[in-house]
Write an enzyme that holds these catalytic residues in place. Structure first.
Site, PDB file in Angstrom:
ATOM      1  CG  PHE A   1      -1.874   1.122   1.325  1.00  0.00           C
ATOM      2  CD1 PHE A   1      -3.193   0.969   0.954  1.00  0.00           C
ATOM      3  CD2 PHE A   1      -1.471   2.366   1.807  1.00  0.00           C
ATOM      4  CE1 PHE A   1      -4.097   2.032   1.039  1.00  0.00           C
ATOM      5  CE2 PHE A   1      -2.349   3.424   1.903  1.00  0.00           C
ATOM      6  CZ  PHE A   1      -3.664   3.261   1.518  1.00  0.00           C
ATOM      7  CB  CYS A   2       3.469   2.523   2.331  1.00  0.00           C
ATOM      8  SG  CYS A   2       2.450   2.759   3.808  1.00  0.00           S
ATOM      9  CG  LEU A   3       6.326  -0.023  -3.419  1.00  0.00           C
ATOM     10  CD1 LEU A   3       7.568   0.866  -3.417  1.00  0.00           C
ATOM     11  CD2 LEU A   3       6.707  -1.484  -3.649  1.00  0.00           C
TER      12      LEU A   3
ATOM     13  CG  HIS B   1       5.161   7.217  -0.408  1.00  0.00           C
ATOM     14  ND1 HIS B   1       5.146   8.559  -0.095  1.00  0.00           N
ATOM     15  CD2 HIS B   1       4.411   6.599   0.527  1.00  0.00           C
ATOM     16  CE1 HIS B   1       4.440   8.726   1.005  1.00  0.00           C
ATOM     17  NE2 HIS B   1       3.972   7.558   1.397  1.00  0.00           N
TER      18      HIS B   1
END
Length: 329
Positions: free
Chosen positions: A82-84, A87
């Site tokens: 999700f965070c990868l 960003h």
């Protein structure tokens, strides 16, 4: 957006500290995104998490591209899709389309500075094994620590897909999505504004941060999330902190079995909570509905689940930060 174990209160209903954090999120970022809504049940952790991310990733004079590279690389090291994806999309928003897709594919950027940032960020997962430290500005280091914490919160409490049906896996969707946020990410953000959201009495800012607001924000998050450990007894907390120290970020091959073995000597009333905190530190996506259901038998509220996950997450994050502290002694 799917939350794994509970649905937070709607952002429009927020009051007090939560409402003030959400307003800053609207002013300086992309609004009350799911990561922060998941933390809203514990306003002091929400405010400190936002402060560290804002002062690290968004404010100050360090290159925003460099910081997004660090955020994406840490997320890759922590296996937080999700965070990868988020960003990588923000790198597209900054116009770094080739760089974004190289990082999304797990590659090494051709630009030496970016390649070194990726190596440094990924090595921080196991800071003791690699004799890891930082020579970067407080904002860059703060970004790294913010995402060690945020990755674990997200992987524990949110579903892994950023967009419905996994649409974010398409390079075209990532590129188009990034362009939608181009104006937002290219503005300037005044340092220190988030500190007014923090309570008084946080510990001493770490030496690596110097006089930067990043240090104040990190100290506030460390203290707020460590207090969440009061949900567990002394033996349980010692088990979590000792395991984080000796395992040094190693991914368990079979997280569920690994956590069961580690809690055998913990008092019975603390075994489920210790298991969840350990998984939050090492493999948060392995926290199961069954784990949460057992925890809710004695702690039915959403806030205590968030506190427990935050405690595991900060224990792992502070293991990384302590490598920086020892290097500054």
């Amino acid at each position: 957006m799917t939350y794994r174990f509970f649905t937070p209160t709607a952002a429009r209903a927020a009051t007090g500290t939560t409402a003030r954090v959400y307003q800053q999120l609207r002013d300086d970022f992309l609004g009350p995104v799911p990561t922060f809504q998941a933390l809203a049940a514990v306003p002091e952790v929400l405010a400190a998490t936002w402060a560290l991310m804002r002062e690290g990733l968004l404010a100050g004079s360090a290159s925003r591209v460099d910081r997004e590279v660090v955020a994406a690389a840490v997320s890759r090291a922590n296996r937080c899709p999700f965070c990868l994806d988020a960003h990588v999309m923000l790198l597209h928003a900054l116009g770094e389309h080739e760089l974004a897709e190289i990082i999304a594919r797990g590659g090494t950027p051709p630009e030496p500075r970016h390649a070194e940032l990726v190596r440094w960020a990924e090595a921080s997962r196991t800071p003791t094994a690699t004799d890891w430290t930082s020579r970067y500005a407080p904002e860059v280091t703060g970004t790294l620590l913010a995402f060690h914490f945020i990755n674990r919160i997200v992987s524990a409490l949110l579903a892994p897909d950023l967009l419905p049906g996994g649409l974010q896996r398409s390079p075209l969707v990532r590129s188009v999505g990034g362009r939608l946020y181009a104006r937002t990410v290219r503005g300037s953000t005044e340092p220190g504004r988030s500190l007014a959201l923090l309570g008084t009495g946080a510990g001493t800012p770490p030496a690596w941060a110097g006089q930067s607001p990043v240090g104040v924000a990190y100290a506030a998050l460390r203290d707020a999330a460590n207090r969440c450990g009061d949900l567990l007894g002394d033996v349980a907390r010692q088990t979590v902190t000792a395991t984080v120290r000796w395992e040094d970020g190693r991914f368990p091959a079979r997280p569920s079995d690994w956590a069961v073995d580690l809690v055998r000597d913990v008092p019975g009333t603390d075994r489920v909570g210790t298991r969840i905190a350990l998984l939050a530190a090492f493999a948060p996506s392995a926290i199961s509905a069954g784990d949460v259901a057992l925890w809710r038998l004695s702690h039915p509220g959403d806030a205590d689940l968030v506190r427990l996950v935050a405690y595991g997450a900060i224990t792992a994050t502070d293991h990384v930060a302590r490598a920086l502290t020892s290097a500054h002694l």
